[in-house]
Each structure stands twice: as structure tokens, then as C-alpha cells.
Design a protein around this motif. Structure first.
Motif, PDB file in Angstrom:
ATOM      1  N   LEU A  69     -84.418  92.875 -12.542  1.00 47.40           N
ATOM      2  CA  LEU A  69     -84.986  93.147 -11.029  1.00 47.40           C
ATOM      3  C   LEU A  69     -84.108  92.893 -10.541  1.00 47.40           C
ATOM      4  CD1 LEU A  69     -86.483  93.904  -8.808  1.00 47.40           C
ATOM      5  CD2 LEU A  69     -87.542  92.067  -8.952  1.00 47.40           C
TER       6      LEU A  69
ATOM      7  N   ASN B 180     -86.834 105.460  -5.888  1.00 43.23           N
ATOM      8  CA  ASN B 180     -88.283 105.346  -6.044  1.00 43.23           C
ATOM      9  C   ASN B 180     -89.300 106.983  -5.428  1.00 43.23           C
ATOM     10  OD1 ASN B 180     -87.780 104.079  -3.346  1.00 43.23           O
ATOM     11  ND2 ASN B 180     -89.603 103.287  -2.884  1.00 43.23           N
TER      12      ASN B 180
ATOM     13  N   GLN C  19     -86.575  93.252  -1.133  1.00 44.92           N
ATOM     14  CA  GLN C  19     -87.735  94.380  -1.795  1.00 44.92           C
ATOM     15  C   GLN C  19     -89.035  93.440  -0.331  1.00 44.92           C
ATOM     16  OE1 GLN C  19     -88.464  96.524  -3.433  1.00 44.92           O
ATOM     17  NE2 GLN C  19     -86.348  97.013  -3.895  1.00 44.92           N
TER      18      GLN C  19
ATOM     19  N   LEU D 287     -83.350  97.136 -10.572  1.00 39.77           N
ATOM     20  CA  LEU D 287     -83.592  97.323  -9.716  1.00 39.77           C
ATOM     21  C   LEU D 287     -82.551  96.947  -7.840  1.00 39.77           C
ATOM     22  CD1 LEU D 287     -87.475  97.952  -9.223  1.00 39.77           C
ATOM     23  CD2 LEU D 287     -86.148  97.017  -7.327  1.00 39.77           C
TER      24      LEU D 287
ATOM     25  N   GLN E 190     -82.639  92.069  -7.057  1.00 47.07           N
ATOM     26  CA  GLN E 190     -83.024  92.239  -5.326  1.00 47.07           C
ATOM     27  C   GLN E 190     -81.779  92.155  -4.198  1.00 47.07           C
ATOM     28  OE1 GLN E 190     -85.904  89.869  -4.635  1.00 47.07           O
ATOM     29  NE2 GLN E 190     -87.877  91.483  -5.139  1.00 47.07           N
TER      30      GLN E 190
ATOM     31  N   ALA F 160     -92.671  97.513  -5.608  1.00 46.10           N
ATOM     32  CA  ALA F 160     -91.779  97.530  -6.374  1.00 46.10           C
ATOM     33  C   ALA F 160     -93.512  97.725  -8.015  1.00 46.10           C
ATOM     34  CB  ALA F 160     -90.607  97.198  -6.685  1.00 46.10           C
TER      35      ALA F 160
ATOM     36  N   PHE G 135     -84.754 101.092  -4.153  1.00 47.56           N
ATOM     37  CA  PHE G 135     -86.358 100.824  -4.461  1.00 47.56           C
ATOM     38  C   PHE G 135     -86.121 101.024  -3.185  1.00 47.56           C
ATOM     39  CE2 PHE G 135     -90.380 100.302  -4.774  1.00 47.56           C
ATOM     40  CZ  PHE G 135     -91.125 100.720  -6.076  1.00 47.56           C
TER      41      PHE G 135
ATOM     42  N   SER H  39     -82.547 102.068 -10.375  1.00 48.68           N
ATOM     43  CA  SER H  39     -83.363 102.159  -8.871  1.00 48.68           C
ATOM     44  C   SER H  39     -83.118 102.284  -8.084  1.00 48.68           C
ATOM     45  CB  SER H  39     -84.800 102.093 -10.142  1.00 48.68           C
ATOM     46  OG  SER H  39     -85.841 102.100  -8.731  1.00 48.68           O
TER      47      SER H  39
ATOM     48  N   GLN I 274     -83.651  98.928 -17.143  1.00 52.19           N
ATOM     49  CA  GLN I 274     -83.941  99.324 -15.423  1.00 52.19           C
ATOM     50  C   GLN I 274     -82.644  98.656 -14.964  1.00 52.19           C
ATOM     51  OE1 GLN I 274     -87.968  99.174 -13.302  1.00 52.19           O
ATOM     52  NE2 GLN I 274     -87.965  99.824 -15.369  1.00 52.19           N
TER      53      GLN I 274
ATOM     54  N   PRO J 117     -87.352  95.726 -17.260  1.00 53.95           N
ATOM     55  CA  PRO J 117     -87.382  95.931 -16.727  1.00 53.95           C
ATOM     56  C   PRO J 117     -86.264  95.100 -16.376  1.00 53.95           C
ATOM     57  CG  PRO J 117     -89.447  95.275 -16.604  1.00 53.95           C
ATOM     58  CD  PRO J 117     -89.373  95.639 -17.733  1.00 53.95           C
TER      59      PRO J 117
ATOM     60  N   TRP K 272     -94.693 100.892  -8.389  1.00 54.72           N
ATOM     61  CA  TRP K 272     -94.128 102.119  -8.798  1.00 54.72           C
ATOM     62  C   TRP K 272     -92.404 101.825  -8.923  1.00 54.72           C
ATOM     63  CZ3 TRP K 272     -98.099 101.936  -4.429  1.00 54.72           C
ATOM     64  CH2 TRP K 272     -98.518 103.285  -5.030  1.00 54.72           C
ATOM     65  N   ARG K 273     -92.094 101.177  -9.194  1.00 55.99           N
ATOM     66  CA  ARG K 273     -90.937 101.243 -10.084  1.00 55.99           C
ATOM     67  C   ARG K 273     -90.953 102.177 -11.824  1.00 55.99           C
ATOM     68  NH1 ARG K 273     -89.291  95.093 -10.996  1.00 55.99           N
ATOM     69  NH2 ARG K 273     -87.298  96.276 -12.173  1.00 55.99           N
TER      70      ARG K 273
END
Length: 361
Positions: free
Chosen positions: A355, A269, A309, A305, A357, A293, A287, A285, A303, A353, A296-297
Motif C-alpha cells: 500500500l 479501481n 485514500q 496502490l 498512499q 480499498a 485507486f 492500482s 500490487q 499487497p 475492492w483493491r
């Protein structure tokens, strides 16, 4: 008569790029000339933003780290510099943890007659238009917004909206040619690894980067490693003599060109992730949750990520990892990053996006 509007974002590369849609909203107003006031580390990014006529740099003592001392002479200098431009208005863009009020005081001393900002604190006569961040009665700026949307909300309060044909994505001016920099991989579907970050808490371990580069090269996927002049030892380690090492060989505009030509980019990030989003290149990312996130992702770009998180460092804004072993990112193995790259490059998906995790499906 041309109206001179100053957009303020007293930060570095990434935050300035995230302010781009708000800058375009202001610049879209008839007979409006936009200047951008940012931190020294954000000036190169400011010059890449469509809609910016002039870029002014200032190392603000309440934003820049490490902070310069506050001196009467320093304040007098910036007040005189701003007064010399005779701005008609200023739009002060801040993140949720920043106050616009010190900046507004300087702008008032410089004679700026209309100032807009978002402040949880009473602003008195420092702001002409004040948004109240929060979720309580009377609050009018939600705090669960991505940074570009927060900036757009502040610009809208000042009366500036994006045109209907502007999709609100990040954008930069077309980058210069980079074929000579890339050499033999210029015409191949290469992947960029950007191992550096402005703070250590946001860096994936260098050995993980090096292993990911080796895995990709083993599978016939060319790798380009990018970084600043100060990161040349880091990029050389990651490249390992196999990958194209561009450490210290690109300014921000040429870095934009390298990222634009890539199939995908791996970055923490940091500013490079936002620059990749600005040129429409998918991002893996890595991150670190020291900042949210949600805010600021990478914005409005395809993407994946990665990173835990919910790690103990969440929302600490720490510059150095406060948890031994840096588990939020160290726990992401190189194989997982390579798999994410394969998902993104198999078919360049429509921006949106995804996500992922660590530890969750």
C-alpha cells in the motif's frame, strides 16, 4: 441427482470476477450445477469463471445504473425465466451497501426453496439462511472484509466451502491466444495501461496516462493501451501514435490474454484491475477512495496502490468526483506510476499487497 444452485451477483465485470472464489466453492460440492445470475455488464465475466455452467443476465432495477423502471411485466418475465430453471437453491452475494431482500422476493416468487444472503434488515421468510453484517452483538459477518472473502462467507453459510487445494485467488478460464493482436511486442516485456473506468470518479487523468506512456516508451518499455469500443478516442489519445492501441479490439477473454502476457498493468479501481489479478499479473492500482480499498483493491496479487485514500471523497461511492480538481488521483504524477511499475517488474514478487498512499512514506 444433480442439484441446481443459482449464485446471484447482480453487478458488472469487476464484482462478478470478485465473486469467482465463492462460485468455485459452490461448484465444488458433489453433484452440483452452478448457474450465475448477474447484471448485463457482468455476463462476459461470468462466462470466464471456472465452475459456472450457465450465465443468466438481468438488469435489476435496484442495482443497475442507470436503473430501469420497475414494471409488473418486467418482474413477471424474470420470475418466469428463473422458474423455468427449477433451481434447488440460491446464494445471493451482495456488497455491504446492498440488500439481498428484493432479489430474494423475486427468487421466492420463482419457487426457489432455499435462499441464503447477508442482510442487516429482518428478512422474515425471504431468507432461509441469514448472515447479520456488522460488529455488534449477534452479528456474524464482519464488514472489514475484502469482497471475495465476504462472498466466501455467504457461500460458507449456505454450506459451501472451497476445497483445500483451492487458494481462494481470483481465476478465469485460460484466455485465447493474443499474439496477432499484440503484433511486434508479443514477445517483449510490455506494460498495459488501461485508462478507462466505468465511472469518471475512478479515472486517472488522460494526460497523466499519456505522459506515463511516453516516459515508458522513451525508456524502451513497450506499452499496450486497452479499452472498450466506446473508449477508442481515449486509448488513441493515450497511445499517442507510439504505443500499441487495442481500444475496441478485445472482448473480455482476449483482454484477459493481453493482461496475462504483460509484465504489469496500470488501471483504476475497475474491472480490468480484477481481471489482471485473475491472471496473476501485478497491478499499479490508481485507486479512487470513493469506495474502500480494503474491500475492492486487487485481490491476492502483487500490487502498488496509489492515490490519497483519505481524500474528502472517501466512501462517498460518487460516480463523478465531488471535489474540484479530482485531487485524489490528479495528485499522482506519471513519474510516480512509472516508478511503481519499475518496482513491480524488477522482480515479479510473490503476490501480496503493498500500500502506497499519496503523501505518506
Amino acid at each position: 441427482m444433480t442439484r441446481r444452485v443459482l449464485v446471484v451477483r447482480l453487478d458488472g465485470t469487476g464484482d462478478v470476477l470478485l465473486a469467482g472464489p465463492a462460485v468455485r466453492a459452490v461448484a465444488a460440492a458433489p453433484d452440483t450445477e452452478v448457474s450465475l445470475l448477474c447484471g448485463p455488464a457482468g455476463e462476459a465475466a461470468g462466462r470466464l469463471l471456472p465452475g459456472v455452467r450457465h450465465v443468466l443476465g438481468w438488469a435489476s432495477p435496484w442495482v443497475v445504473a442507470p436503473a430501469p423502471p420497475v414494471t409488473r411485466a418486467g418482474v413477471d418475465d424474470v420470475v418466469a425465466m428463473l422458474a423455468g430453471h427449477a433451481f434447488d437453491e440460491a446464494v445471493v452475494l451482495t456488497s455491504f451497501h446492498q440488500s439481498p431482500l428484493p432479489t430474494a422476493l423475486v427468487l421466492r416468487l420463482a419457487g426457489v426453496p432455499r435462499i441464503t444472503g447477508a442482510s442487516v434488515d429482518h428478512a422474515g421468510t425471504l431468507l432461509d439462511v441469514r448472515l447479520r453484517p456488522g460488529a455488534g452483538p449477534g452479528d456474524d459477518l464482519p464488514e472489514d472484509l475484502p469482497e471475495p472473502e465476504r462472498a466466501l462467507a455467504i457461500a460458507a453459510a449456505a454450506g459451501y466451502l472451497l476445497p483445500f487445494d483451492d487458494d481462494g485467488r481470483l481465476a478465469v478460464h485460460p484466455p485465447p491466444p493474443v499474439t496477432a493482436l499484440l503484433g511486434p511486442v508479443a514477445d517483449e516485456p510490455y506494460v498495459v495501461l488501461h485508462p478507462g473506468a466505468t465511472v469518471a470518479a475512478r479515472q486517472w487523468p488522460v494526460e497523466h496516462h499519456r505522459a506515463a506512456a511516453a516516459l515508458l516508451e522513451r525508456d524502451g518499455i513497450p506499452v499496450v493501451v486497452t479499452g472498450s469500443r466506446d473508449e477508442r478516442a481515449l486509448t488513441a489519445t493515450v497511445a499517442g501514435g507510439r504505443s500499441v492501441d487495442l481500444g475496441g479490439r478485445t472482448d473480455l477473454a482476449h483482454l484477459a490474454g493481453v493482461l496475462a502476457g504483460a509484465s504489469a498493468v496500470v488501471a483504476g479501481n475497475t474491472g480490468a484491475a480484477h481481471l489482471a489479478a485473475a491472471v496473476g499479473t501485478p497491478v499499479v492500482s490508481l485507486f479512487s477512495p470513493v469506495v474502500p480499498a480494503l474491500k475492492w483493491r486487487p485481490y491476492k496479487v502483487a500490487q502498488v496502490l496509489l492515490g490519497d485514500q483519505d481524500a474528502p471523497c472517501r466512501d462517498t461511492r460518487a460516480r463523478d468526483c465531488p471535489v474540484p480538481g479530482h485531487p485524489c488521483l490528479r495528485g499522482v504524477p506519471p513519474e510516480e506510476v512509472v516508478a511503481a511499475l519499475r518496482r513491480l517488474t524488477a522482480a515479479r514478487p510473490e503476490p501480496g499487497p503493498e500500500l502506497v498512499q499519496k503523501g505518506l512514506p
